[in-house]
Design a protein around this motif. Structure first.
Motif, mmCIF file in Angstrom:
data_model
loop_
_atom_site.group_PDB
_atom_site.id
_atom_site.type_symbol
_atom_site.label_atom_id
_atom_site.label_comp_id
_atom_site.label_asym_id
_atom_site.label_seq_id
_atom_site.Cartn_x
_atom_site.Cartn_y
_atom_site.Cartn_z
ATOM 1 N N UNK A 1 0.849 -1.194 0.000
ATOM 2 C CA UNK A 1 0.000 0.000 0.000
ATOM 3 C C UNK A 1 0.886 1.245 0.000
ATOM 4 N N UNK A 2 1.431 1.562 -1.159
ATOM 5 C CA UNK A 2 2.318 2.722 -1.244
ATOM 6 C C UNK A 2 1.554 4.028 -1.053
ATOM 7 N N UNK A 3 0.264 4.043 -1.345
ATOM 8 C CA UNK A 3 -0.525 5.252 -1.085
ATOM 9 C C UNK A 3 -0.473 5.581 0.406
ATOM 10 N N UNK A 4 -0.663 4.569 1.254
ATOM 11 C CA UNK A 4 -0.587 4.790 2.697
ATOM 12 C C UNK A 4 0.826 5.195 3.104
ATOM 13 N N UNK A 5 1.825 4.578 2.515
ATOM 14 C CA UNK A 5 3.212 4.942 2.821
ATOM 15 C C UNK A 5 3.465 6.414 2.490
ATOM 16 N N UNK A 6 2.981 6.865 1.338
ATOM 17 C CA UNK A 6 3.134 8.275 0.968
ATOM 18 C C UNK A 6 2.408 9.166 1.974
ATOM 19 N N UNK A 7 1.209 8.755 2.361
ATOM 20 C CA UNK A 7 0.423 9.543 3.325
ATOM 21 C C UNK A 7 1.142 9.631 4.663
ATOM 22 N N UNK A 8 1.695 8.520 5.138
ATOM 23 C CA UNK A 8 2.423 8.548 6.414
ATOM 24 C C UNK A 8 3.609 9.497 6.353
ATOM 25 N N UNK A 9 4.291 9.534 5.220
ATOM 26 C CA UNK A 9 5.441 10.428 5.065
ATOM 27 C C UNK A 9 4.986 11.889 4.943
ATOM 28 N N UNK A 10 4.019 12.141 4.077
ATOM 29 C CA UNK A 10 3.575 13.520 3.847
ATOM 30 C C UNK A 10 2.874 14.114 5.067
ATOM 31 N N UNK A 11 2.199 13.273 5.844
ATOM 32 C CA UNK A 11 1.511 13.765 7.039
ATOM 33 C C UNK A 11 2.411 13.794 8.269
ATOM 34 N N UNK A 12 3.686 13.427 8.102
ATOM 35 C CA UNK A 12 4.657 13.589 9.175
ATOM 36 C C UNK A 12 4.703 12.493 10.216
ATOM 37 N N UNK A 13 4.345 11.264 9.858
ATOM 38 C CA UNK A 13 4.436 10.150 10.801
ATOM 39 C C UNK A 13 5.748 9.391 10.679
ATOM 40 N N UNK A 14 6.291 9.341 9.472
ATOM 41 C CA UNK A 14 7.578 8.693 9.244
ATOM 42 C C UNK A 14 8.463 9.625 8.437
ATOM 43 N N UNK A 15 9.768 9.389 8.532
ATOM 44 C CA UNK A 15 10.725 10.197 7.780
ATOM 45 C C UNK A 15 12.020 9.410 7.632
ATOM 46 N N UNK A 16 12.881 9.839 6.719
ATOM 47 C CA UNK A 16 14.191 9.185 6.620
ATOM 48 C C UNK A 16 14.997 9.432 7.892
ATOM 49 N N UNK A 17 15.744 8.433 8.320
ATOM 50 C CA UNK A 17 16.602 8.603 9.493
ATOM 51 C C UNK A 17 17.687 9.639 9.217
ATOM 52 N N UNK A 18 18.087 9.744 7.948
ATOM 53 C CA UNK A 18 19.038 10.763 7.497
ATOM 54 C C UNK A 18 18.800 10.984 6.019
ATOM 55 N N UNK A 19 19.241 12.100 5.503
ATOM 56 C CA UNK A 19 19.033 12.423 4.091
ATOM 57 C C UNK A 19 20.057 11.701 3.220
ATOM 58 N N UNK A 20 19.551 11.019 2.224
ATOM 59 C CA UNK A 20 20.396 10.355 1.239
ATOM 60 C C UNK A 20 20.212 11.045 -0.098
ATOM 61 N N UNK A 21 20.919 10.575 -1.084
ATOM 62 C CA UNK A 21 20.752 11.143 -2.410
ATOM 63 C C UNK A 21 19.432 10.639 -3.000
#
Length: 73
Positions: free
Chosen positions: A29-49
């Motif tokens: 369910x990538x739609x949910x994954x996108x929503x979790x990221x855009x709504x601020x529930x998950x994020x990268x542990x550090x910025x990659x390329x």
């Protein structure tokens, strides 16, 4: 998905539309994954390329979403 992030089993792609991978497999369910990221529930542990995968981590909002709630008596 949030529990997989807490367990250290999740990676997130560094992109405008971040995809989530659990145990190396794309989430179904990538739609949910996108929503979790855009709504601020998950994020990268550090910025990659752009295009790389990095460990996913919960934000404060993600941790609050997993916190047990107490039922009113």
């Amino acid at each position: 998905m949030l529990r997989a992030v807490v367990a250290g089993r999740a990676q997130i792609s560094c992109s405008r539309e971040p995809d989530l991978f659990i145990d190396g497999v794309p989430c179904c369910d990538q739609y949910l994954a996108h929503t979790l990221a855009h709504d601020g529930f998950i994020e990268p542990a550090y910025q990659g390329t752009v295009g790389t995968r990095v460990p996913a981590t919960l934000t404060d909002a993600g941790e609050a979403a997993l916190a047990p709630t107490t039922a009113a008596a």
